[in-house]
Design an enzyme around this catalytic site. Sequence first.
Site, PDB file in Angstrom:
ATOM      1  N   GLY A 278      47.897  38.271  35.577  1.00  0.00           N
ATOM      2  CA  GLY A 278      47.583  36.942  36.095  1.00  0.00           C
ATOM      3  C   GLY A 278      48.566  35.861  35.722  1.00  0.00           C
ATOM      4  O   GLY A 278      48.339  34.686  36.038  1.00  0.00           O
ATOM      5  N   GLY A 322      51.780  41.612  37.261  1.00  0.00           N
ATOM      6  CA  GLY A 322      52.286  42.108  38.539  1.00  0.00           C
ATOM      7  C   GLY A 322      53.231  41.078  39.125  1.00  0.00           C
ATOM      8  O   GLY A 322      54.453  41.248  39.165  1.00  0.00           O
ATOM      9  N   ARG A 323      52.653  39.932  39.522  1.00  0.00           N
ATOM     10  CA  ARG A 323      53.426  38.866  40.154  1.00  0.00           C
ATOM     11  C   ARG A 323      54.592  38.404  39.272  1.00  0.00           C
ATOM     12  O   ARG A 323      55.684  38.150  39.785  1.00  0.00           O
ATOM     13  CB  ARG A 323      52.473  37.683  40.393  1.00  0.00           C
ATOM     14  N   TYR A 374      45.618  31.881  51.415  1.00  0.00           N
ATOM     15  CA  TYR A 374      45.310  31.139  50.174  1.00  0.00           C
ATOM     16  C   TYR A 374      45.834  29.713  50.198  1.00  0.00           C
ATOM     17  O   TYR A 374      45.820  29.052  49.164  1.00  0.00           O
ATOM     18  CB  TYR A 374      45.962  31.824  48.966  1.00  0.00           C
ATOM     19  N   CYS A 401      50.289  35.200  67.405  1.00  0.00           N
ATOM     20  CA  CYS A 401      49.512  34.451  68.375  1.00  0.00           C
ATOM     21  C   CYS A 401      48.359  33.753  67.674  1.00  0.00           C
ATOM     22  O   CYS A 401      47.194  34.118  67.853  1.00  0.00           O
ATOM     23  CB  CYS A 401      48.991  35.424  69.438  1.00  0.00           C
TER      24      CYS A 401
HETATM   25  N1  LLP Z   1      45.173  43.584  36.552  1.00  0.00           N
HETATM   26  C1  LLP Z   1      44.098  43.540  37.344  1.00  0.00           C
HETATM   27  C2  LLP Z   1      42.885  44.236  36.943  1.00  0.00           C
HETATM   28  C3  LLP Z   1      44.140  42.832  38.548  1.00  0.00           C
HETATM   29  O1  LLP Z   1      43.071  42.785  39.326  1.00  0.00           O
HETATM   30  C4  LLP Z   1      45.339  42.165  38.917  1.00  0.00           C
HETATM   31  C5  LLP Z   1      45.432  41.439  40.179  1.00  0.00           C
HETATM   32  C6  LLP Z   1      46.439  42.251  38.059  1.00  0.00           C
HETATM   33  C7  LLP Z   1      46.319  42.964  36.880  1.00  0.00           C
HETATM   34  C8  LLP Z   1      47.761  41.621  38.381  1.00  0.00           C
HETATM   35  O2  LLP Z   1      47.682  40.249  38.546  1.00  0.00           O
HETATM   36  P1  LLP Z   1      49.038  39.383  38.645  1.00  0.00           P
HETATM   37  O3  LLP Z   1      49.738  39.495  37.310  1.00  0.00           O
HETATM   38  O4  LLP Z   1      49.862  39.956  39.711  1.00  0.00           O
HETATM   39  O5  LLP Z   1      48.558  38.007  38.934  1.00  0.00           O
HETATM   40  N2  LLP Z   1      46.637  38.876  46.553  1.00  0.00           N
HETATM   41  C9  LLP Z   1      46.545  37.788  45.593  1.00  0.00           C
HETATM   42  C10 LLP Z   1      46.526  38.259  44.181  1.00  0.00           C
HETATM   43  C11 LLP Z   1      45.439  39.265  43.904  1.00  0.00           C
HETATM   44  C12 LLP Z   1      45.451  39.731  42.496  1.00  0.00           C
HETATM   45  C13 LLP Z   1      44.498  40.859  42.330  1.00  0.00           C
HETATM   46  N3  LLP Z   1      44.485  41.396  41.017  1.00  0.00           N
HETATM   47  C14 LLP Z   1      47.712  36.836  45.841  1.00  0.00           C
HETATM   48  O6  LLP Z   1      48.489  37.078  46.747  1.00  0.00           O
HETATM   49  O7  LLP Z   1      47.841  35.827  45.158  1.00  0.00           O
END
Ligand code: LLP
Length: 497
Positions: A278, A322-323, A374, A401
């Site tokens: 996150g 992740g991000r 979002y 479209c």
């Molecule tokens: N761990 C778990 C259990 C998660 O559910 C997630 C993301 C992460 C790690 C990684 O989160 P990050 O570090 O990437 O923020 N589609 C949305 C984001 C969905 C995130 C879902 N879970 C967007 O485009 O912002």
Amino acid sequence: MRAHPAGPLHGSIAPPPAVGAAPADLGELDRHVWPRTAERIGGELHLGGRPVTDLARAHGTPLFVLDEADFRGRAAEFATAFAGADVHYASKAFLCGQVARWVAEDGLHLDACSGNELAIALAAGFPAERIALHGNNKSLVELRLAVDAGIGHVVLDSFDEIDRLVPLAAARLAAGGGPVPVLIRSTVGIEAHTHEFIATAHEDQKFGFSLATGDALTAAVRVIREPALHLAGLHSHIGSQIFDTAGFEAAAHRVVGLLGQVHQATGELLEELNLGGGFGIAYLSEDDPVSPHDVAERLRAVVAAECAQLGLPVPRLAVEPGRAIAGPGTVTLYEIGTIKPVRLGSSGTPGAPLVRNYVSVDGGMSDNIRTALYDASYTCVLANRTSDAPPALCRVVGKHCESGDVLVRDLWLPSDVQPGDLLAVAATGAYCWSMASNYNYLLKPPVVAVRDGEAIEVVRRQTLADVFALDAVLADVPAPSPAIDQPAPEHAAGARS
Ligand code: LLP
């Protein structure tokens, strides 16, 4: 905000432009937002030492350009900051065989949240023992894949899942294998977003076992008593694109409390605490993310303090960015097709109406749904050249479209942008390609990894033939090639340009 399903223009009157004054240099690449190797040479954007016009010519547009040094540099920074802890790359942000190999080579772990993410990582040779499998509705097939592969952890999310996993784990035990290592995902009642966190009422969602109702403790006790499972630790994840460590600290406080409850109830000292992902990134210059080093320091301090207070040994920490690893190092290149000036009203200066240029590109919400879904903010620049033309208020839109098909809602571009120019949108490495669709039968763009002047197509462009192959009527009909409106890639996946 709740968007009208048919897009903002259908929901209400279009909002006034929410953009500040034009920057002095419209072509500037803010180091904070753009990939680490992004630079202008002779006015043209270069990524990983490659000019964008070459990349577009060789691979077509839309095109995801992934700066390998940026991705791996960020992964390494997390690994260093969290030395002694496990860093799991959350592969939902972006996964392909090449990325799985980089992450494996660089010593990180990997978080998969579906059987197919797991299958892709395994097929790329990712060591099974460094993979954790997430998911609120894992099927028997997915669980069997995880057990058979011998992955590091199954992150348990429900009582039904425990019921599904136990027979598979028992069979493995009977065949001479060890118990299946698992974590319990606890819902700690905190959902964090960007600048604030809210610590009530977030039990009302589908993930994990509630800490407040006692389900998390019940699940932990049940798993500890199950010989075919080994409860290695607890997990908590509180949200995404978070800029502030306060939410993580509050979550850590609660989840360490649960460690204490488990110890009291069973005498077990669990060895691992996974605090999820996150960590936010800069999409715009004004975004101010926390560095991996600072996040690691804060989390270590909070967990140590909570454990000391409860007289518990400090467990091994794990995180799942992740991000923050995949997001900043990728840009999407688009070619401009149509530019339409739309009069918004009066600018206040007589004879000078307020105009917004709708700049249409050759992709859109099928390769980046985040703005529409979002209300996410992105920035972009004219990439093939710089320009001294005065700034024009623009909105970058796709070719779908649908009026909600917006990529960059409000920004300034040089007023002489024209059809055929290339636009580069920054920070599209996370949740863009991975959330891509075939809406309007647009095809998924390729991903090209660039490094030291070399470009390798790590994912090829989807073709119309790929799409025809899925269709009962069209499967045997030859697809036009190149696909309509999509340049034919001169290079197959894996090829260098
Ligand atoms: N761990 C778990 C259990 C998660 O559910 C997630 C993301 C992460 C790690 C990684 O989160 P990050 O570090 O990437 O923020 N589609 C949305 C984001 C969905 C995130 C879902 N879970 C967007 O485009 O912002």
